[in-house]
Motif scaffolding. Sequence first.
Motif, mmCIF file in Angstrom:
data_model
loop_
_atom_site.group_PDB
_atom_site.id
_atom_site.type_symbol
_atom_site.label_atom_id
_atom_site.label_comp_id
_atom_site.label_asym_id
_atom_site.label_seq_id
_atom_site.Cartn_x
_atom_site.Cartn_y
_atom_site.Cartn_z
ATOM 1 N N ILE A 1 0.957 -1.120 -0.001
ATOM 2 C CA ILE A 1 0.015 0.075 -0.178
ATOM 3 C C ILE A 1 0.948 1.220 0.174
ATOM 4 C CG2 ILE A 1 -1.846 1.408 1.260
ATOM 5 C CD1 ILE A 1 -2.744 -1.451 -0.093
ATOM 6 N N THR A 2 0.743 2.049 -1.096
ATOM 7 C CA THR A 2 1.494 3.316 -1.258
ATOM 8 C C THR A 2 0.809 4.617 -1.561
ATOM 9 O OG1 THR A 2 2.155 2.833 -3.609
ATOM 10 C CG2 THR A 2 3.654 2.045 -2.229
ATOM 11 N N GLY A 3 -0.635 4.168 -1.505
ATOM 12 C CA GLY A 3 -1.439 5.365 -1.701
ATOM 13 C C GLY A 3 -2.130 5.562 -0.362
ATOM 14 N N SER A 4 -3.053 6.578 -0.479
ATOM 15 C CA SER A 4 -3.799 7.124 0.826
ATOM 16 C C SER A 4 -5.209 6.931 0.480
ATOM 17 C CB SER A 4 -3.561 8.488 0.832
ATOM 18 O OG SER A 4 -2.035 8.657 1.446
ATOM 19 N N LEU A 5 -6.071 6.581 1.579
ATOM 20 C CA LEU A 5 -7.549 6.527 1.674
ATOM 21 C C LEU A 5 -8.170 7.490 2.256
ATOM 22 C CD1 LEU A 5 -10.336 4.884 1.043
ATOM 23 C CD2 LEU A 5 -9.655 3.620 2.954
ATOM 24 N N ILE A 6 -8.824 8.651 1.727
ATOM 25 C CA ILE A 6 -9.418 9.657 2.534
ATOM 26 C C ILE A 6 -10.851 9.550 2.223
ATOM 27 C CG2 ILE A 6 -9.337 12.171 2.541
ATOM 28 C CD1 ILE A 6 -6.366 11.991 1.281
ATOM 29 N N VAL A 7 -11.689 9.592 3.380
ATOM 30 C CA VAL A 7 -13.031 9.418 3.461
ATOM 31 C C VAL A 7 -13.861 10.854 3.831
ATOM 32 C CG1 VAL A 7 -14.761 8.354 4.802
ATOM 33 C CG2 VAL A 7 -12.790 6.969 4.030
ATOM 34 N N ILE A 8 -14.475 11.048 3.222
ATOM 35 C CA ILE A 8 -15.441 12.345 3.690
ATOM 36 C C ILE A 8 -16.774 11.726 4.215
ATOM 37 C CG2 ILE A 8 -16.353 14.530 2.812
ATOM 38 C CD1 ILE A 8 -13.440 14.269 2.504
ATOM 39 N N GLU A 9 -17.082 12.015 5.176
ATOM 40 C CA GLU A 9 -18.551 11.402 5.780
ATOM 41 C C GLU A 9 -19.489 12.536 5.971
ATOM 42 O OE1 GLU A 9 -20.248 8.753 5.989
ATOM 43 O OE2 GLU A 9 -19.058 7.056 6.090
ATOM 44 N N GLY A 10 -20.751 12.120 6.127
ATOM 45 C CA GLY A 10 -21.634 13.141 6.344
ATOM 46 C C GLY A 10 -22.917 12.889 6.033
ATOM 47 N N MET A 11 -24.191 13.408 6.501
ATOM 48 C CA MET A 11 -25.448 13.073 6.205
ATOM 49 C C MET A 11 -25.797 13.405 4.834
ATOM 50 S SD MET A 11 -27.745 15.585 8.251
ATOM 51 C CE MET A 11 -27.021 15.044 9.999
ATOM 52 N N ASP A 12 -26.900 13.074 4.258
ATOM 53 C CA ASP A 12 -27.416 13.734 3.033
ATOM 54 C C ASP A 12 -27.579 15.138 3.102
ATOM 55 O OD1 ASP A 12 -27.822 11.079 1.556
ATOM 56 O OD2 ASP A 12 -29.374 10.988 3.209
ATOM 57 N N LEU B 1 -18.335 16.221 7.976
ATOM 58 C CA LEU B 1 -18.797 17.355 7.657
ATOM 59 C C LEU B 1 -20.374 17.509 8.348
ATOM 60 C CD1 LEU B 1 -18.179 17.959 3.746
ATOM 61 C CD2 LEU B 1 -16.754 18.100 5.675
ATOM 62 N N ASN B 2 -20.183 18.080 9.576
ATOM 63 C CA ASN B 2 -21.313 17.943 10.426
ATOM 64 C C ASN B 2 -22.340 19.326 10.097
ATOM 65 O OD1 ASN B 2 -23.066 17.605 12.740
ATOM 66 N ND2 ASN B 2 -21.473 18.067 14.047
ATOM 67 N N VAL B 3 -23.406 18.949 9.810
ATOM 68 C CA VAL B 3 -24.299 19.703 9.681
ATOM 69 C C VAL B 3 -25.716 19.496 10.229
ATOM 70 C CG1 VAL B 3 -23.676 20.504 7.172
ATOM 71 C CG2 VAL B 3 -25.528 18.688 7.583
ATOM 72 N N ARG B 4 -26.488 20.562 10.561
ATOM 73 C CA ARG B 4 -28.014 20.455 11.268
ATOM 74 C C ARG B 4 -29.038 19.855 10.262
ATOM 75 N NH1 ARG B 4 -29.524 26.302 12.650
ATOM 76 N NH2 ARG B 4 -28.447 26.434 10.782
ATOM 77 N N GLU C 1 -25.495 8.791 15.475
ATOM 78 C CA GLU C 1 -24.756 7.547 15.389
ATOM 79 C C GLU C 1 -23.182 8.197 15.006
ATOM 80 O OE1 GLU C 1 -25.120 4.662 16.034
ATOM 81 O OE2 GLU C 1 -27.143 5.027 17.095
ATOM 82 N N PHE C 2 -23.252 9.262 14.086
ATOM 83 C CA PHE C 2 -22.035 10.005 13.537
ATOM 84 C C PHE C 2 -21.309 10.367 14.694
ATOM 85 C CE2 PHE C 2 -23.164 10.111 9.071
ATOM 86 C CZ PHE C 2 -22.614 9.405 8.498
ATOM 87 N N GLU C 3 -21.851 10.888 15.986
ATOM 88 C CA GLU C 3 -21.245 11.635 17.019
ATOM 89 C C GLU C 3 -20.700 10.438 17.889
ATOM 90 O OE1 GLU C 3 -24.653 13.316 18.665
ATOM 91 O OE2 GLU C 3 -24.393 15.371 17.536
ATOM 92 N N VAL C 4 -21.502 9.329 17.837
ATOM 93 C CA VAL C 4 -20.651 8.188 18.514
ATOM 94 C C VAL C 4 -19.393 7.809 17.909
ATOM 95 C CG1 VAL C 4 -21.234 5.855 19.337
ATOM 96 C CG2 VAL C 4 -22.846 7.400 19.641
ATOM 97 N N MET C 5 -19.621 7.625 16.503
ATOM 98 C CA MET C 5 -18.473 6.915 15.801
ATOM 99 C C MET C 5 -17.199 8.070 15.681
ATOM 100 S SD MET C 5 -20.279 4.470 12.841
ATOM 101 C CE MET C 5 -21.497 5.831 12.342
ATOM 102 N N ALA C 6 -17.782 9.325 15.829
ATOM 103 C CA ALA C 6 -16.407 10.438 15.606
ATOM 104 C C ALA C 6 -15.556 10.203 16.889
ATOM 105 C CB ALA C 6 -17.178 11.703 15.722
ATOM 106 N N LYS C 7 -16.071 9.827 17.980
ATOM 107 C CA LYS C 7 -15.082 9.653 19.123
ATOM 108 C C LYS C 7 -14.311 8.472 19.165
ATOM 109 C CE LYS C 7 -18.388 12.538 21.954
ATOM 110 N NZ LYS C 7 -19.163 12.489 23.327
ATOM 111 N N ARG C 8 -14.982 7.486 18.604
ATOM 112 C CA ARG C 8 -14.468 6.112 18.609
ATOM 113 C C ARG C 8 -13.600 5.955 17.644
ATOM 114 N NH1 ARG C 8 -18.977 1.463 18.311
ATOM 115 N NH2 ARG C 8 -19.271 2.529 20.426
ATOM 116 N N HIS C 9 -13.573 6.599 16.522
ATOM 117 C CA HIS C 9 -12.589 6.313 15.105
ATOM 118 C C HIS C 9 -12.066 7.778 14.944
ATOM 119 C CE1 HIS C 9 -14.388 2.475 14.891
ATOM 120 N NE2 HIS C 9 -15.476 3.017 14.487
#
Length: 290
Positions: A64-75, A191-194, A238-246
């Motif tokens: 593995i020489t590349g990078s995995l970059i994830v953008i998460e967030g609700m619709d 990306l956290n939004v209301r 659920e994102f708030e829980v996972m944000a702290k864990r990961h």
Amino acid sequence: MPEHEKEKDKAATPPATATSSAPSAELPAPVAPSHQTKQAASSEEDLSQHFFGEPLVGFDPSEITGSLIVIEGMDGSGRSTQITLLQEWLESEGFAVQTSGLRRSNLVGRDIDQLLAKNAVTRLTLSLMYATDFFDQVEHRILPALRAGTVVLADRFIFTLIARGVVRGINRDYIGGLYAMALRPHLTFWLNVRPETAFAREFRKSQAISYWEAGRDMSLSHDLYWSFIRYQTMIKREFEVMAKRHNFIELDGEASVSAVNKQLRHRIGERLGIRATKYTPSAALAHLWR
């Protein structure tokens, strides 16, 4: 002492245990690990840095020489817009870029689209099909790209899939176990939004709200707006829980596109060794820069 008393005293005295000759029942003393054992432990620890649970068969971290970059967030959080801008920026910096997202596998991507369009799928079946879609992309898109030194930009990842399953009543441990062999991203942004902001963005974009984005299958409300708000609020928790864990990198998704993109470029630039992270979108993407 009378003879009968001596006999009683002998009977009451327990026989001595032969501790010197009998083998001990205690655990054996620890043995210093061999060279092979140390190597195996080191290998397992190395693999644990790349996966959430069990490693994929045949995976070699050194490839593995590349990078995995994830953008998460609700619709409606602005993920897709940022992915598009980041791809252009990275390519202008000389990086090869591969994108991934939900329902993009050649194996089941179209099947999921068709089932969603008909609203003709159960919650568990849908979760299992999304898991199939994910791992098919890992095998045929993500891992080959990472082995080739490519930057993979993922528009959502397992975190969205876990959140959706959990709020629909699927056991957290069960659905987490489905993704035990998922690769750990090098960077995960949230990306956290209301929910109210997300609704306004989604409706403005297409003048409609998806049945599934609004959680209509969960019978949360007869009103479309409130169904969306309640469903996305559950996803957000659920994102708030996972944000702290990961250890997500949380960004204010309600800031301007340019402001969010600047923060993304700064953190990604640190990861990839890009010193100057200035960027102005091309004419083709200028409409996104607001």
